[in-house]
Structures are given as structure tokens and as C-alpha cells.
Design a protein around this motif. Structure first.
Motif, PDB file in Angstrom:
ATOM      1  N   ALA A   1       0.620  -1.361  -0.081  1.00  0.00           N
ATOM      2  CA  ALA A   1      -0.166  -0.121  -0.017  1.00  0.00           C
ATOM      3  C   ALA A   1       0.824   1.184   0.006  1.00  0.00           C
ATOM      4  O   ALA A   1       0.344   2.480   0.005  1.00  0.00           O
ATOM      5  N   PHE A   2       2.139   1.204  -0.299  1.00  0.00           N
ATOM      6  CA  PHE A   2       3.151   2.325  -0.247  1.00  0.00           C
ATOM      7  C   PHE A   2       2.574   3.529  -0.977  1.00  0.00           C
ATOM      8  O   PHE A   2       2.613   4.502  -0.601  1.00  0.00           O
ATOM      9  N   ALA A   3       2.394   3.015  -2.438  1.00  0.00           N
ATOM     10  CA  ALA A   3       1.904   4.324  -3.282  1.00  0.00           C
ATOM     11  C   ALA A   3       0.656   4.918  -2.913  1.00  0.00           C
ATOM     12  O   ALA A   3       0.922   6.266  -2.857  1.00  0.00           O
ATOM     13  N   LYS A   4      -0.261   4.306  -2.341  1.00  0.00           N
ATOM     14  CA  LYS A   4      -1.657   4.775  -1.797  1.00  0.00           C
ATOM     15  C   LYS A   4      -1.206   5.780  -0.586  1.00  0.00           C
ATOM     16  O   LYS A   4      -1.640   6.828  -0.526  1.00  0.00           O
ATOM     17  N   GLU A   5      -0.572   5.201   0.414  1.00  0.00           N
ATOM     18  CA  GLU A   5       0.022   5.896   1.695  1.00  0.00           C
ATOM     19  C   GLU A   5       0.828   6.975   1.525  1.00  0.00           C
ATOM     20  O   GLU A   5       0.553   8.039   2.049  1.00  0.00           O
ATOM     21  N   ALA A   6       1.861   6.993   0.699  1.00  0.00           N
ATOM     22  CA  ALA A   6       2.873   7.936   0.185  1.00  0.00           C
ATOM     23  C   ALA A   6       1.761   9.207  -0.213  1.00  0.00           C
ATOM     24  O   ALA A   6       2.283  10.450   0.184  1.00  0.00           O
ATOM     25  N   ARG A   7       1.051   8.858  -1.218  1.00  0.00           N
ATOM     26  CA  ARG A   7       0.256  10.064  -1.791  1.00  0.00           C
ATOM     27  C   ARG A   7      -0.779  10.665  -0.666  1.00  0.00           C
ATOM     28  O   ARG A   7      -0.933  11.843  -0.636  1.00  0.00           O
TER      29      ARG A   7
ATOM     30  N   LYS B   1      -4.007  13.741   3.743  1.00  0.00           N
ATOM     31  CA  LYS B   1      -4.856  13.024   4.169  1.00  0.00           C
ATOM     32  C   LYS B   1      -4.544  11.964   5.107  1.00  0.00           C
ATOM     33  O   LYS B   1      -5.451  11.210   5.603  1.00  0.00           O
ATOM     34  N   ALA B   2      -3.525  11.587   5.442  1.00  0.00           N
ATOM     35  CA  ALA B   2      -2.826  10.623   6.448  1.00  0.00           C
ATOM     36  C   ALA B   2      -1.693  11.718   7.259  1.00  0.00           C
ATOM     37  O   ALA B   2      -1.220  12.370   6.671  1.00  0.00           O
ATOM     38  N   GLU B   3      -1.587  10.737   8.423  1.00  0.00           N
ATOM     39  CA  GLU B   3      -0.657  11.404   9.206  1.00  0.00           C
ATOM     40  C   GLU B   3       0.807  11.530   8.622  1.00  0.00           C
ATOM     41  O   GLU B   3       1.301  10.397   8.000  1.00  0.00           O
ATOM     42  N   ALA B   4       1.510  12.434   8.658  1.00  0.00           N
ATOM     43  CA  ALA B   4       2.974  12.643   8.176  1.00  0.00           C
ATOM     44  C   ALA B   4       3.988  11.720   9.170  1.00  0.00           C
ATOM     45  O   ALA B   4       3.837  12.064  10.346  1.00  0.00           O
ATOM     46  N   ARG B   5       4.470  10.903   8.524  1.00  0.00           N
ATOM     47  CA  ARG B   5       5.300   9.877   9.037  1.00  0.00           C
ATOM     48  C   ARG B   5       6.087   9.180   8.047  1.00  0.00           C
ATOM     49  O   ARG B   5       6.060   9.235   6.971  1.00  0.00           O
ATOM     50  N   GLY B   6       7.274   8.735   8.555  1.00  0.00           N
ATOM     51  CA  GLY B   6       8.361   7.964   7.720  1.00  0.00           C
ATOM     52  C   GLY B   6       7.743   6.577   7.397  1.00  0.00           C
ATOM     53  O   GLY B   6       7.252   5.928   8.296  1.00  0.00           O
ATOM     54  N   ILE B   7       7.524   6.284   6.012  1.00  0.00           N
ATOM     55  CA  ILE B   7       7.024   4.888   5.504  1.00  0.00           C
ATOM     56  C   ILE B   7       8.045   4.125   4.763  1.00  0.00           C
ATOM     57  O   ILE B   7       8.885   4.850   4.236  1.00  0.00           O
ATOM     58  N   TYR B   8       7.835   2.963   4.513  1.00  0.00           N
ATOM     59  CA  TYR B   8       8.400   2.265   3.498  1.00  0.00           C
ATOM     60  C   TYR B   8       7.698   0.882   3.108  1.00  0.00           C
ATOM     61  O   TYR B   8       6.646   0.605   3.932  1.00  0.00           O
ATOM     62  N   GLY B   9       7.578   0.452   1.775  1.00  0.00           N
ATOM     63  CA  GLY B   9       7.097  -0.606   1.530  1.00  0.00           C
ATOM     64  C   GLY B   9       7.121  -1.010   0.075  1.00  0.00           C
ATOM     65  O   GLY B   9       8.570  -0.488  -0.435  1.00  0.00           O
ATOM     66  N   GLN B  10       6.473  -1.489  -0.728  1.00  0.00           N
ATOM     67  CA  GLN B  10       6.538  -1.966  -2.025  1.00  0.00           C
ATOM     68  C   GLN B  10       5.726  -1.058  -2.868  1.00  0.00           C
ATOM     69  O   GLN B  10       4.449  -0.777  -2.673  1.00  0.00           O
ATOM     70  N   ALA B  11       6.238  -0.921  -4.013  1.00  0.00           N
ATOM     71  CA  ALA B  11       5.469  -0.212  -5.197  1.00  0.00           C
ATOM     72  C   ALA B  11       6.105  -0.469  -6.640  1.00  0.00           C
ATOM     73  O   ALA B  11       7.151  -0.934  -6.725  1.00  0.00           O
ATOM     74  N   THR B  12       5.165  -0.406  -7.653  1.00  0.00           N
ATOM     75  CA  THR B  12       5.397  -0.909  -9.080  1.00  0.00           C
ATOM     76  C   THR B  12       6.273   0.295  -9.592  1.00  0.00           C
ATOM     77  O   THR B  12       5.963   1.149  -9.207  1.00  0.00           O
TER      78      THR B  12
END
Length: 143
Positions: A92-98, A104-115
Motif C-alpha cells: 500500500a506504499f503508493a497509496k499511503e505516500a500519496r 489526508k494521512a498522518e505525516a510519518r516515515g513509511i516504507y514498502g513496495q510499489a510497482t
């Protein structure tokens, strides 16, 4: 042959090869030298270290360059820091980063997978993203 590092009045850097230092002086005096980028004839030599053929690389030269092991260690520490301090949002990285970027979401550091397509769209939309360094190679087990 002599190679000179040259620069024009517009700070375009290039090099020129001459049969001798006198050849450079002669061509400069006759206005034959010009910048290959802007065609300016206001060209001068830059300060440069001489290249001496046949010299051995010293231990000091080797130490000046970061070694592969040092680079892998630094990349491993960066990855470890991200994994310990950022939220893993999986695919869900792309959706959450956007969502974070748009507020629209809490500002924080994230990581994950994206195409690759998702990453391209994020970059085009100005969402700051960067690839996570790969996992460092496993150290071989010694007997």
C-alpha cells in the motif's frame, strides 16, 4: 601529445590535445581555439595536475576511495534505520505516500513496495520517494 583542460568565458569546460605547448600558444594567438558548446573564442587553460604514466598507485590513493565493503555497510545501516524507525505499509506504499503528501494521512516515515508505474506516477506528481537500499549480502558462515 599534450592534453589541456580548457574553459571558455562562459565556464564551459572541455579538453584539447596539442602536439606541444607551443602549438597551443600558436593556435590561441591566431584565434583558432573555440568552445565546442558556445563557439566562444575566449578560451584559456585551466589548472590541472599532470598525468604521469607508469606511476604506481599508492596505498594512500587506495584509502582515499570508499571501499565496496564500506559502501555496503553504510547502505545496510541506512536500511536498518528505516526498518527500525519507519512504518512498513507493504504494497500500500503508493497509496499511503500519496495520502501523506496530500495531507489526508498522518505525516510519518513509511516504507514498502510499489510497482515501477506507481513510483513513476508518484515522482511525476511531486511526491518525495526514494528506493530503499537492498539488503546487504549475508556474510558467509565459517566452519
Amino acid at each position: 601529445m599534450i592534453r589541456y583542460a580548457l574553459i571558455c568565458e562562459h565556464e564551459h569546460e572541455f579538453e584539447g590535445w596539442f602536439g606541444s605547448s607551443g602549438d597551443y600558444d600558436d593556435q590561441q594567438a591566431r584565434g583558432l581555439l573555440e568552445c565546442p558548446v558556445c563557439a566562444s573564442k575566449a578560451v584559456r587553460k585551466q589548472i590541472m595536475a599532470p598525468a604521469v604514466a607508469g606511476t604506481r598507485r599508492t596505498v594512500q590513493d587506495e584509502g582515499a576511495r570508499p571501499s565496496r565493503a564500506m559502501m555496503l555497510e553504510a547502505m545496510g545501516k541506512l536500511r536498518q534505520h528505516v526498518e527500525e524507525n519507519f512504518d512498513d505499509v507493504g504494497d500500500a506504499f503508493a497509496k499511503e505516500a500519496r495520502a501523506i503528501h496530500e495531507g489526508k494521512a498522518e505525516a510519518r516515515g513509511i516504507y514498502g513496495q510499489a510497482t515501477p508505474t506507481e513510483v513513476k506516477e508518484l515522482v511525476e506528481d511531486g511526491v518525495p520517494v526514494a528506493p530503499l537500499p537492498p539488503e546487504p549480502p549475508k556474510k558467509p558462515q565459517l566452519n
